[in-house]
Design an enzyme around this catalytic site. Structure first.
Site, short mmCIF file in Angstrom:
data_model
loop_
_atom_site.label_atom_id
_atom_site.label_comp_id
_atom_site.label_asym_id
_atom_site.label_seq_id
_atom_site.Cartn_x
_atom_site.Cartn_y
_atom_site.Cartn_z
N HIS A 52 -4.40 8.36 3.85
CA HIS A 52 -4.15 8.25 2.41
C HIS A 52 -4.84 9.41 1.67
CE1 HIS A 52 -3.88 3.68 3.24
NE2 HIS A 52 -2.68 4.06 2.90
N ARG A 66 5.10 8.67 7.50
CA ARG A 66 4.38 8.96 8.74
C ARG A 66 5.33 9.26 9.89
NH1 ARG A 66 1.28 3.51 8.72
NH2 ARG A 66 3.35 3.03 7.94
N LYS A 124 1.11 -9.84 0.78
CA LYS A 124 0.32 -9.36 1.90
C LYS A 124 -1.02 -10.09 1.93
CE LYS A 124 0.58 -4.73 3.86
NZ LYS A 124 0.72 -3.30 3.57
N SER A 171 -3.65 0.93 8.00
CA SER A 171 -4.85 0.16 7.65
C SER A 171 -5.04 -1.01 8.62
CB SER A 171 -4.73 -0.35 6.21
OG SER A 171 -4.63 0.74 5.33
N1 COA Z 1 -1.94 7.23 6.13
C1 COA Z 1 -2.31 6.10 6.71
N2 COA Z 1 -1.70 4.93 6.54
C2 COA Z 1 -0.64 4.93 5.74
C3 COA Z 1 -0.17 6.08 5.10
C4 COA Z 1 -0.87 7.27 5.32
N3 COA Z 1 -0.51 8.41 4.76
N4 COA Z 1 0.90 5.75 4.37
C5 COA Z 1 1.11 4.45 4.56
N5 COA Z 1 0.17 3.96 5.39
C6 COA Z 1 0.08 2.59 5.89
C7 COA Z 1 -0.82 1.72 5.09
O1 COA Z 1 -2.13 1.79 5.59
C8 COA Z 1 -0.20 0.37 5.30
O2 COA Z 1 -0.66 -0.16 6.51
P1 COA Z 1 -0.72 -1.74 6.75
O3 COA Z 1 0.68 -2.26 6.60
O4 COA Z 1 -1.26 -1.82 8.10
O5 COA Z 1 -1.64 -2.31 5.69
C9 COA Z 1 1.30 0.67 5.46
O6 COA Z 1 1.36 2.02 5.76
C10 COA Z 1 2.14 0.51 4.23
O7 COA Z 1 1.35 0.21 3.17
P2 COA Z 1 1.35 0.73 1.71
O8 COA Z 1 1.58 2.18 1.59
O9 COA Z 1 0.14 0.22 1.09
O10 COA Z 1 2.65 0.08 1.18
P3 COA Z 1 2.95 -1.42 0.94
O11 COA Z 1 4.21 -1.65 1.67
O12 COA Z 1 1.81 -2.32 1.20
O13 COA Z 1 3.16 -1.41 -0.63
C11 COA Z 1 4.19 -0.69 -2.69
C12 COA Z 1 4.07 -0.56 -1.20
C13 COA Z 1 2.87 -1.05 -3.36
C14 COA Z 1 4.62 0.66 -3.19
C15 COA Z 1 5.29 -1.72 -3.00
O14 COA Z 1 5.06 -2.90 -2.30
C16 COA Z 1 5.43 -2.03 -4.48
O15 COA Z 1 5.76 -1.19 -5.28
N6 COA Z 1 5.21 -3.31 -4.84
C17 COA Z 1 5.33 -3.78 -6.21
C18 COA Z 1 6.60 -4.60 -6.40
C19 COA Z 1 7.75 -3.66 -6.60
O16 COA Z 1 7.90 -3.03 -7.63
N7 COA Z 1 8.61 -3.54 -5.60
C20 COA Z 1 9.67 -2.55 -5.66
C21 COA Z 1 10.99 -3.14 -5.54
S1 COA Z 1 11.24 -3.60 -3.86
#
Ligand code: COA
Length: 163
Positions: free
Chosen positions: A17, A90, A41, A128
């Protein structure tokens, strides 16, 4: 003004990140890290803990805003006057989910663009959850997360090593 929002769960923030954050600040006028107060989550760290962790890790970067949000990302962005969503890719496996989210967000607000950053190859295998899994079993995550996060993980899992 290019106001970018980097949304995510950050449970916890990783070096992957941070790599995206460091590269994004170079191309935007303002960056907001928006920590999702997730309902779907099951997070290890509370929303307050995650925000506090990121603030601590980025304490020398006052130009970066760290905030939390709940509800729709597009609504949050409207409130902040932001127009660009930053997401890290990724591997190919991230693409389908990210494409769907980008299109749904675009459908809700056509003025918002999603910008994808290719994750540094060094961190393309990180998540994560994987880091928590290693830390929970007493493994070393010091080259995958900032020192402060490594300590926070040890503290969180101190009673569960070997479980
Ligand atoms: N390096 C390391 N890990 C990474 C990464 C990077 N560059 N990019 C993503 N990841 C990992 C994260 O650690 C996370 O791992 P985990 O699943 O083991 O916890 C995973 O990839 C994805 O997580 P994250 O990037 O936090 O995305 P998310 O899917 O949890 O949330 C949001 C994404 C917040 C953007 C999305 O859920 C959101 O916008 N929610 C609000 C409701 C909404 O408006 N939805 C849109 C309509 S569907």
């Amino acid at each position: 003004m290019r106001i970018c929002v980097y949304p995510g769960s950050f449970d916890p923030i990783t070096n992957g990140h941070l790599d995206i954050i460091n590269r994004t600040v170079r191309i935007c006028d303002k960056l907001i890290i928006a920590v999702l107060s997730n309902v779907n989550k099951d997070c290890t760290f509370s929303i307050d803990e995650r925000v506090k962790q990121i603030r601590h890790v980025l304490k020398d970067r006052p130009e970066i805003e760290i905030d939390s949000f709940s509800g729709l990302l597009t609504e949050y962005m409207k409130k902040k006057g932001a127009n660009i969503i930053i997401r890290g890719l990724r591997a190919v496996s991230d693409f389908e989910y990210e494409l769907q989210m980008a299109l749904l967000n675009k459908n809700m607000n056509p003025d918002i663009e999603t910008l994808f950053m290719m994750t540094n190859i060094k961190y393309s295998f990180l998540s994560s959850s994987a880091i928590k899994e290693i830390a929970r079993h007493g493994g070393d995550v010091s080259d995958l997360v900032p020192d402060y996060i490594s300590k926070q993980l040890s503290k969180k899992f101190k009673n569960s090593v070997g479980v």
